[in-house]
Design a protein around this motif. Structure first.
Motif, PDB file in Angstrom:
ATOM      1  N   ILE A 308       0.945  -1.245  -0.074  1.00 18.74           N
ATOM      2  CA  ILE A 308       0.123  -0.003   0.011  1.00 18.74           C
ATOM      3  C   ILE A 308       0.473   1.367   0.597  1.00 18.74           C
ATOM      4  O   ILE A 308       0.400   2.402  -0.876  1.00 18.74           O
ATOM      5  CB  ILE A 308      -1.092  -0.277   0.810  1.00 18.74           C
ATOM      6  CG1 ILE A 308      -1.966  -1.262   1.051  1.00 18.74           C
ATOM      7  CG2 ILE A 308      -2.085   0.889   1.678  1.00 18.74           C
ATOM      8  CD1 ILE A 308      -3.299  -1.622   2.144  1.00 18.74           C
ATOM      9  N   MET A 309       1.971   1.055   1.261  1.00 20.80           N
ATOM     10  CA  MET A 309       2.924   2.399   0.670  1.00 20.80           C
ATOM     11  C   MET A 309       3.541   2.872  -0.330  1.00 20.80           C
ATOM     12  O   MET A 309       3.567   3.860  -1.120  1.00 20.80           O
ATOM     13  CB  MET A 309       4.147   2.021   2.149  1.00 20.80           C
ATOM     14  CG  MET A 309       3.143   2.177   3.341  1.00 20.80           C
ATOM     15  SD  MET A 309       4.580   2.984   4.665  1.00 20.80           S
ATOM     16  CE  MET A 309       3.691   1.489   5.472  1.00 20.80           C
ATOM     17  N   PHE A 310       3.703   1.312  -0.570  1.00 22.82           N
ATOM     18  CA  PHE A 310       4.920   1.793  -2.147  1.00 22.82           C
ATOM     19  C   PHE A 310       3.632   1.816  -3.286  1.00 22.82           C
ATOM     20  O   PHE A 310       4.224   2.699  -4.298  1.00 22.82           O
ATOM     21  CB  PHE A 310       5.528   0.148  -2.928  1.00 22.82           C
ATOM     22  CG  PHE A 310       6.140   0.199  -4.456  1.00 22.82           C
ATOM     23  CD1 PHE A 310       6.656   0.528  -3.927  1.00 22.82           C
ATOM     24  CD2 PHE A 310       5.276  -0.417  -5.416  1.00 22.82           C
ATOM     25  CE1 PHE A 310       7.981   0.727  -5.894  1.00 22.82           C
ATOM     26  CE2 PHE A 310       5.825  -0.535  -6.600  1.00 22.82           C
ATOM     27  CZ  PHE A 310       6.848   0.178  -6.458  1.00 22.82           C
ATOM     28  N   THR A 311       2.686   2.050  -3.552  1.00 25.57           N
ATOM     29  CA  THR A 311       1.696   2.423  -4.137  1.00 25.57           C
ATOM     30  C   THR A 311       1.984   4.425  -4.036  1.00 25.57           C
ATOM     31  O   THR A 311       1.685   4.953  -4.868  1.00 25.57           O
ATOM     32  CB  THR A 311       0.268   1.903  -4.219  1.00 25.57           C
ATOM     33  OG1 THR A 311       0.140   0.262  -4.039  1.00 25.57           O
ATOM     34  CG2 THR A 311      -0.264   1.719  -4.964  1.00 25.57           C
ATOM     35  N   GLY A 312       0.860   4.410  -2.889  1.00 31.14           N
ATOM     36  CA  GLY A 312       1.431   5.954  -2.286  1.00 31.14           C
ATOM     37  C   GLY A 312       2.821   6.391  -2.956  1.00 31.14           C
ATOM     38  O   GLY A 312       2.277   7.405  -3.774  1.00 31.14           O
ATOM     39  N   PHE A 313       3.550   6.367  -2.192  1.00 29.69           N
ATOM     40  CA  PHE A 313       4.431   6.617  -2.795  1.00 29.69           C
ATOM     41  C   PHE A 313       5.252   6.683  -4.506  1.00 29.69           C
ATOM     42  O   PHE A 313       5.200   8.400  -4.910  1.00 29.69           O
ATOM     43  CB  PHE A 313       5.680   6.007  -2.387  1.00 29.69           C
ATOM     44  CG  PHE A 313       6.606   5.978  -1.000  1.00 29.69           C
ATOM     45  CD1 PHE A 313       6.071   7.767  -0.540  1.00 29.69           C
ATOM     46  CD2 PHE A 313       6.586   5.081  -0.014  1.00 29.69           C
ATOM     47  CE1 PHE A 313       6.026   7.956   0.728  1.00 29.69           C
ATOM     48  CE2 PHE A 313       6.740   5.253   0.970  1.00 29.69           C
ATOM     49  CZ  PHE A 313       6.697   7.011   1.464  1.00 29.69           C
ATOM     50  N   LEU A 314       4.617   5.580  -4.866  1.00 27.55           N
ATOM     51  CA  LEU A 314       4.518   5.407  -7.083  1.00 27.55           C
ATOM     52  C   LEU A 314       3.683   6.895  -7.342  1.00 27.55           C
ATOM     53  O   LEU A 314       4.342   7.450  -8.250  1.00 27.55           O
ATOM     54  CB  LEU A 314       4.560   4.145  -7.058  1.00 27.55           C
ATOM     55  CG  LEU A 314       4.414   3.769  -8.576  1.00 27.55           C
ATOM     56  CD1 LEU A 314       6.168   4.107  -8.525  1.00 27.55           C
ATOM     57  CD2 LEU A 314       3.666   2.934  -9.155  1.00 27.55           C
ATOM     58  N   PHE A 315       2.657   6.594  -7.036  1.00 24.85           N
ATOM     59  CA  PHE A 315       1.731   7.700  -7.587  1.00 24.85           C
ATOM     60  C   PHE A 315       2.085   9.591  -7.081  1.00 24.85           C
ATOM     61  O   PHE A 315       2.071  10.120  -8.088  1.00 24.85           O
ATOM     62  CB  PHE A 315       0.070   7.293  -6.843  1.00 24.85           C
ATOM     63  CG  PHE A 315      -0.068   6.237  -7.874  1.00 24.85           C
ATOM     64  CD1 PHE A 315      -0.858   6.549  -9.308  1.00 24.85           C
ATOM     65  CD2 PHE A 315      -0.698   4.975  -7.716  1.00 24.85           C
ATOM     66  CE1 PHE A 315      -1.005   5.514  -9.889  1.00 24.85           C
ATOM     67  CE2 PHE A 315      -1.368   4.130  -7.886  1.00 24.85           C
ATOM     68  CZ  PHE A 315      -1.362   4.713  -9.166  1.00 24.85           C
ATOM     69  N   ASN A 316       2.569   9.406  -5.523  1.00 22.59           N
ATOM     70  CA  ASN A 316       3.409  10.519  -5.673  1.00 22.59           C
ATOM     71  C   ASN A 316       4.733  11.477  -6.647  1.00 22.59           C
ATOM     72  O   ASN A 316       4.820  12.366  -6.676  1.00 22.59           O
ATOM     73  CB  ASN A 316       3.451  10.635  -4.071  1.00 22.59           C
ATOM     74  CG  ASN A 316       2.247  10.824  -3.093  1.00 22.59           C
ATOM     75  OD1 ASN A 316       1.005  11.095  -3.906  1.00 22.59           O
ATOM     76  ND2 ASN A 316       2.047  10.840  -2.041  1.00 22.59           N
ATOM     77  N   TYR A 317       5.228  10.144  -6.515  1.00 23.99           N
ATOM     78  CA  TYR A 317       5.803  10.396  -7.376  1.00 23.99           C
ATOM     79  C   TYR A 317       6.210  10.423  -8.986  1.00 23.99           C
ATOM     80  O   TYR A 317       6.472  11.005  -9.747  1.00 23.99           O
ATOM     81  CB  TYR A 317       7.538   8.971  -7.334  1.00 23.99           C
ATOM     82  CG  TYR A 317       8.786   9.467  -8.174  1.00 23.99           C
ATOM     83  CD1 TYR A 317       9.393  10.288  -7.551  1.00 23.99           C
ATOM     84  CD2 TYR A 317       8.825   8.928  -9.763  1.00 23.99           C
ATOM     85  CE1 TYR A 317      10.883  10.078  -8.236  1.00 23.99           C
ATOM     86  CE2 TYR A 317      10.198   8.943 -10.076  1.00 23.99           C
ATOM     87  CZ  TYR A 317      10.662   9.728  -9.628  1.00 23.99           C
ATOM     88  OH  TYR A 317      11.953  10.197 -10.822  1.00 23.99           O
ATOM     89  N   VAL A 318       5.103  10.171  -9.435  1.00 24.42           N
ATOM     90  CA  VAL A 318       4.821  10.353 -10.695  1.00 24.42           C
ATOM     91  C   VAL A 318       3.832  11.358 -10.945  1.00 24.42           C
ATOM     92  O   VAL A 318       3.966  12.080 -11.817  1.00 24.42           O
ATOM     93  CB  VAL A 318       3.714   8.278 -11.164  1.00 24.42           C
ATOM     94  CG1 VAL A 318       3.057   8.677 -12.441  1.00 24.42           C
ATOM     95  CG2 VAL A 318       4.761   7.201 -11.524  1.00 24.42           C
TER      96      VAL A 318
END
Lengths: 320, 80
Positions: A308-318
């Protein structure tokens, strides 16, 4: 599609309640009326449709489908079928035993157990209604991938020795019942189920949209960006942690989060928060303790939480 | 004599089904005996994966819902 609803909301706000078109109160009330009607129409329609589909796919049928698949495609199917299965904490144990004791691998069972609560029709309808189709799909696809990967990892770790409280070596029969019923019965089941869900969620939806409408109307734009913008590293883990105890309130949480996103909370943070609300639940954790050692529970929560956190970071980054 | 078994691990809905089933049996005026099955292994053995579920004399009739009293009466009397 919702034009008549907007007209109705406009009429109620400006003509019936007599609020000014460009006032803060007018904006907030209009937002509240429109969203509430729209969400209830969507909820009723979608839950009914999904419930009819469900009458064809009770858990015993799903188990039969998954049992026929190879290990890898088993994960894909388990996560996919988890989406249309309603998840109730009190059924978690019989479901778990029913899978594991008919020979479905532990990892595949976990793929199902992650997808089932995380991707549910109420959360999807709320996301679609408050954020639009793109975010709803993004949520569903990320949730699906997390479910498949979490299950694959747990399967690879060979954690069967961390199960307890039941006889793992015992095999039970795959008994199926309840798939053949006349259409009238499918519809009456779907109606019953839809009413049941609406009765449970309506106060949360109203309160959520109400507070959301207030934030929408009164809180200044980008007010939250300073604390929860995409550049704040702690926002995603914090959102995930806060989401854990809010289980089963997806209906009330999503309108709130939608308003917060508008005021500057980054999208990845929002997604992580909503996934934590639906996918990581304390009651589920406690009930699953009856069939698995605490270590396995922490591994399960750790892997899903990390996803879940990975998904969060990924979208924030993208999206930055 | 009918053995009406309610399967569930003690959630709120199981209590509701238990009461509704007993009420239906009373209205039918038949001889019956109510039984709660809360043991998770027993529930899994009977093939039930969604609770609450109802079984008559050991045969599961439905799972995961609470039918109306009318429907329950039909199920218990065996006409459905």
């Amino acid at each position: 599609m919702f034009k008549p609803v907007q007209l109705l909301a406009d009429w109620l706000t400006y003509a019936v309640f007599g609020l000014g078109q460009n006032t803060l109160a007018g904006g907030a009330v209009n937002f509240f009326v429109f969203d509430t009607i729209k969400i209830f129409i969507l909820l009723a329609g979608i839950i009914f449709a999904v419930s009819v589909i469900r009458t064809f796919l009770p858990p015993s049928k799903i188990r039969e489908i998954i049992l026929k698949k190879s290990r890898f495609s088993g994960h894909l199917w388990a996560a996919g079928l988890g989406i249309i299965t309603p998840f109730c904490t009190c059924s978690a144990i019989p479901l778990f035993l029913g899978f594991v004791q008919t020979g479905i691998p532990l990892g595949v069972t976990f793929s199902f157990l992650v997808a089932s609560p995380m991707i549910n029709e109420v959360a999807l309808v709320m996301l679609f209604g408050m954020f639009g189709v793109k975010i709803a799909l993004l949520y569903a696809v990320s949730g699906y991938i997390i479910a498949v990967i979490s299950g694959l990892i747990i399967g690879k770790l060979d954690l069967e020795h961390l199960l307890e409280g039941f006889d793992l070596s015992k095999r039970i029969q795959n008994v199926a019942f309840g798939t053949d019923m006349p259409w009238a019965e499918r519809f009456s089941f779907a109606r019953e189920y839809t009413l049941d869900i609406l009765k449970t969620v309506w106060p949360y939806v109203l309160i959520g949209i109400g507070i959301g409408a207030w934030i929408h109307g009164y809180v200044p734009e980008n007010f939250l960006a300073r604390w929860a913008g995409a550049d704040k590293w702690y926002a995603v883990p914090l959102a995930t942690l806060v989401g854990i105890p809010l289980y089963s309130n997806a209906a009330g949480v999503i309108p709130l989060v939608s308003a917060l996103t508008e005021k500057g909370v980054a999208l990845g943070t929002t997604l992580a928060f909503m996934m934590a609300v639906t996918g990581l639940s304390l009651p589920e954790f406690l009930i699953l303790r009856r069939v698995m050692k605490i270590k396995l529970l922490f591994i399960f929560f750790g892997i899903v939480g990390a996803g879940i956190m990975f998904t969060g970071f990924l979208f924030n980054y993208v999206m930055k | 004599m009918k053995r009406i078994q309610v399967l569930g691990m003690g959630c709120a809905k199981c209590g509701k089904l238990y009461a509704a089933a007993e009420c239906a049996a009373k209205e039918l005026g038949i001889e019956y005996e109510m039984q709660k099955i809360a043991d998770m292994s027993k529930i899994a053995d009977m093939g039930v994966m969604m609770t609450p579920a109802l079984a008559i004399n050991g045969a599961v009739k439905f799972a995961g819902r609470i039918p109306s009293t009318e429907e329950l009466k039909k199920i218990i009397s065996g006409t459905k």
